[in-house]
Design an enzyme around this catalytic site. Structure first.
Site, mmCIF file in Angstrom:
data_model
loop_
_atom_site.group_PDB
_atom_site.id
_atom_site.type_symbol
_atom_site.label_atom_id
_atom_site.label_comp_id
_atom_site.label_asym_id
_atom_site.label_seq_id
_atom_site.Cartn_x
_atom_site.Cartn_y
_atom_site.Cartn_z
ATOM 1 N N ARG A 115 0.798 -1.227 0.000
ATOM 2 C CA ARG A 115 0.000 0.000 0.000
ATOM 3 C C ARG A 115 0.830 1.276 0.000
ATOM 4 N NH1 ARG A 115 -5.350 -0.110 1.768
ATOM 5 N NH2 ARG A 115 -6.092 -2.151 2.402
ATOM 6 N N LYS A 122 6.076 -18.706 7.516
ATOM 7 C CA LYS A 122 5.330 -19.238 8.639
ATOM 8 C C LYS A 122 4.544 -18.107 9.302
ATOM 9 C CE LYS A 122 7.267 -19.392 12.760
ATOM 10 N NZ LYS A 122 7.590 -18.141 13.446
ATOM 11 N N LYS A 152 19.998 -22.465 8.498
ATOM 12 C CA LYS A 152 21.147 -22.199 9.376
ATOM 13 C C LYS A 152 22.244 -23.222 9.104
ATOM 14 C CE LYS A 152 18.390 -20.161 13.099
ATOM 15 N NZ LYS A 152 18.837 -18.800 13.301
ATOM 16 N N GLU A 191 15.668 -17.676 23.860
ATOM 17 C CA GLU A 191 15.909 -16.319 23.354
ATOM 18 C C GLU A 191 15.961 -15.362 24.539
ATOM 19 O OE1 GLU A 191 13.841 -15.341 19.501
ATOM 20 O OE2 GLU A 191 12.323 -16.508 20.540
ATOM 21 N N ASP A 196 4.610 -20.533 17.476
ATOM 22 C CA ASP A 196 5.696 -19.702 16.943
ATOM 23 C C ASP A 196 7.002 -20.482 16.776
ATOM 24 O OD1 ASP A 196 6.740 -17.122 16.166
ATOM 25 O OD2 ASP A 196 7.816 -17.090 18.072
ATOM 26 N N HIS A 222 10.235 -24.652 13.958
ATOM 27 C CA HIS A 222 11.681 -24.756 14.178
ATOM 28 C C HIS A 222 12.073 -25.968 15.041
ATOM 29 C CE1 HIS A 222 11.348 -20.872 12.483
ATOM 30 N NE2 HIS A 222 11.224 -20.171 13.590
ATOM 31 N N LYS A 238 11.041 -17.078 25.482
ATOM 32 C CA LYS A 238 11.553 -15.713 25.314
ATOM 33 C C LYS A 238 11.964 -15.186 26.683
ATOM 34 C CE LYS A 238 9.185 -14.453 21.081
ATOM 35 N NZ LYS A 238 10.331 -14.479 20.167
HETATM 36 C C1 BG6 Z 1 10.849 -16.685 14.360
HETATM 37 C C2 BG6 Z 1 9.877 -16.454 15.472
HETATM 38 O O1 BG6 Z 1 10.362 -17.649 13.464
HETATM 39 O O2 BG6 Z 1 12.069 -17.154 14.901
HETATM 40 C C3 BG6 Z 1 10.422 -15.439 16.451
HETATM 41 O O3 BG6 Z 1 8.662 -15.961 14.929
HETATM 42 C C4 BG6 Z 1 11.775 -15.875 16.939
HETATM 43 O O4 BG6 Z 1 9.550 -15.265 17.546
HETATM 44 C C5 BG6 Z 1 12.684 -16.219 15.767
HETATM 45 O O5 BG6 Z 1 12.330 -14.806 17.685
HETATM 46 C C6 BG6 Z 1 13.966 -16.842 16.258
HETATM 47 O O6 BG6 Z 1 14.830 -16.951 15.173
HETATM 48 P P1 BG6 Z 1 16.397 -16.979 15.407
HETATM 49 O O7 BG6 Z 1 16.967 -17.217 14.046
HETATM 50 O O8 BG6 Z 1 16.764 -15.643 15.983
HETATM 51 O O9 BG6 Z 1 16.643 -18.088 16.362
#
Ligand code: BG6
Length: 520
Positions: free
Chosen positions: A67, A178, A212, A246, A265, A270, A370
């Site tokens: 937009r 995702k 990765k 994290e 998430d 992952h 987190k």
């Molecule tokens: C993302 C999540 O897919 O992966 C985030 O939505 C998360 O919440 C992130 O912080 C983590 O990715 P990485 O590469 O920093 O481990």
């Protein structure tokens, strides 16, 4: 509209020379949602890097669609700032940067309106010109998932993304970010909708963890060495711990995260990806379907935790306030955009079993959160203790089992813990670590997961992308856990202190198997 040659930039000196067969052919990448966070933080830097490395065709072009007003100039100026602000791209000469920016275009419009796609078609026609039959098109959906079906339908109706065979020079591929669905039912429906207009070979469901370096190295470690395979099974492995911790909080993504929570998430994608790579059988070839079929078999072998058992087989928590790196951080519920009474989990731990010949009885413990003590992602394989110990142990002394740790980030590498004799006249044991560090062996990692994955997609290699059946297989495992926690009477969610290693329930979960979480 000239087609500049993408010259090598200063970054090249630090990077290994690219293999000619890894160069992408002529193509245009169309990014829906190109003014968003993902483009700024990941996609654009990855593309600029690839261009600097000479891995993109000189005529490569990016078209952003959204937009925002201001046309090509505003888009280029915003992306110039992205390059200038990127530490990794700092070495890029201004001439190289400008040549790259000249290959960026902007199409303004509402993604729900048909005329946007007409304008996009006009823009593509002017970029591709007579070369169209020899150019691929890569559509990237960096948009809210609720828009996926509509955008894909418009792409199909407008003829911009027809169903085509993969061997055509004018290939058409779509990368979907995702979360792929919100639960099993919505993922199935999305798979159905997408497959109505595109072939599975055209759909690239991205999970950046698979790009990765160390995640890919897990396959090399397992299947290019003969040392580990004989012990990679229930006879020798006591349990597996997969951690994705994290230190950041929810950042500015509260509206998304309030809907998602950690299980959608991080676990559905992952963490389960890491589990499947750890547990899969050796594929016959390193080809997309051979690898992906083995991964899907693992998902199918995971014993689903029923909703009723979810509170026993998993633990959840939400971060409260606390200290991270010496700084006070606020609680999840105090983050902007978060409901003050939110019960969304920002941490989860779960115990899974893979019911097959290799893994029967070996628990796989997964955890992610987190605002944890520090950022670390790793897979730890804990081996069984020796069946009999002939060395005398002093009171309170115990022998530590061997642990093989595959460090994914921030320290990429592999370490093995084993017992040695402490030098001296008596026989005393102590654990030591043998460490392989990527950075020491090869220098700092030179490219990001997104670079790997974008290039793979341009080359038509889907090995590191998620197939439809794997997405559904992962939801089959995660959905009942989410349901189980949602069905509980409205008790409050356990709060863990920011800067800690998570709620007490997680320690209790693993303790039931006589184990404890590693402190990485
Ligand atoms: C993302 C999540 O897919 O992966 C985030 O939505 C998360 O919440 C992130 O912080 C983590 O990715 P990485 O590469 O920093 O481990």
């Amino acid at each position: 509209m000239t087609a500049p040659v993408v010259a090598p930039c200063a970054l090249d000196e630090a990077r290994p020379p690219a293999l000619a067969e890894r160069r992408a052919g002529p193509c245009t990448m169309i990014i829906f949602g190109a003014r968003g966070d993902l483009t700024r933080r990941k996609l654009l830097p990855a593309l600029a890097h690839l261009a600097c490395d000479g891995l993109l065709d000189p005529t490569f072009a990016v078209v952003g669609v959204g937009r925002a007003a201001g046309g090509d100039d505003a888009f280029r100026s915003e992306m110039r700032d992205v390059i200038d602000d990127s530490e990794e791209l700092r070495g890029t000469g201004s001439a190289t940067r400008e040549r790259f920016l000249e290959r960026l275009w902007w199409v303004e419009g509402d993604l729900r309106a048909a005329d946007t796609y007409q304008r996009l078609a006009d823009c593509l026609a002017s970029i591709e010109g007579a070369d169209a039959p020899n150019r691929g098109r890569l559509f990237y959906l960096a948009i809210p998932p609720s828009l996926y079906p509509e955008v894909i339908r418009h792409l199909s109706v407008s003829g911009l993304a027809p169903r085509v065979d993969d061997d055509r020079a004018a290939w058409v591929r779509v990368i979907i970010e995702k979360p792929f669905g919100h639960d099993m039912a919505s993922a199935r429906e999305l798979n159905r909708q997408v497959s109505e207009t595109l072939g599975e070979h055209q759909i690239f469901r991205i999970d950046h963890y698979l790009g990765k370096e160390t995640v890919q190295n897990l396959l090399v470690l397992r299947f290019a060495n003969s040392l580990l395979e004989p012990v990679w099974n229930r006879d020798h492995i006591a349990h597996v711990q997969i951690t994705a911790a994290e230190s950041v909080g929810v950042e500015h993504r509260a509206s998304y995260y309030e809907e998602a929570g950690v299980l959608r998430d991080m676990f559905q994608n992952h963490l389960l990806q890491l589990l499947t790579l750890t547990a899969m059988e050796p594929p016959n070839t390193f080809e997309a379907d051979a690898v992906r079929t083995e991964k899907v078999k693992v998902l199918g072998a995971i014993v689903p935790v029923t909703p009723a058992l979810a509170p026993t087989m998993s633990a959840v928590g939400q971060y409260g306030e606390g200290m991270i790196d010496g700084e006070h951080v606020r609680a999840y519920r105090d983050e902007p955009g978060v409901d003050r009474a939110s019960r969304v989990p920002t941490y989860a731990a779960a115990r899974f079993e893979v019911a097959n010949w290799r893994w029967e009885g070996v628990p796989f413990f997964l955890r992610s959160g987190k605002r944890m003590h520090r950022r670390v992602t790793e897979i730890a394989i804990q081996f069984r203790r020796p069946p009999h110990l002939m060395f005398p142990l002093r009171d309170g002394e115990r022998i530590e089992p061997n642990v093989l740790v595959i460090g994914i980030q921030p320290d990429e590498g592999i370490s093995l813990r084993f017992e040695v004799k402490v030098p001296g006249v008596d026989v005393r044991l102590a654990p030591v670590r043998m460490v392989f560090s990527y950075a020491d062996a090869f220098g700092a990692s030179s490219h990001s997961a997104y670079e790997t994955l974008l290039l793979d997609c341009m080359l038509g290699d889907a090995t590191l992308f998620t197939r439809a059946d794997a997405v559904e297989g992962a939801w089959r495992v995660i959905d009942p856990i989410i349901q189980g926690w949602q069905q509980l009477p409205a008790a409050d969610i356990p709060i863990y202190e920011a800067g800690s290693w998570g709620p007490a329930g997680a320690a209790a979960l693993i303790a039931r198997d006589g184990a404890r979480w590693r402190t990485p």
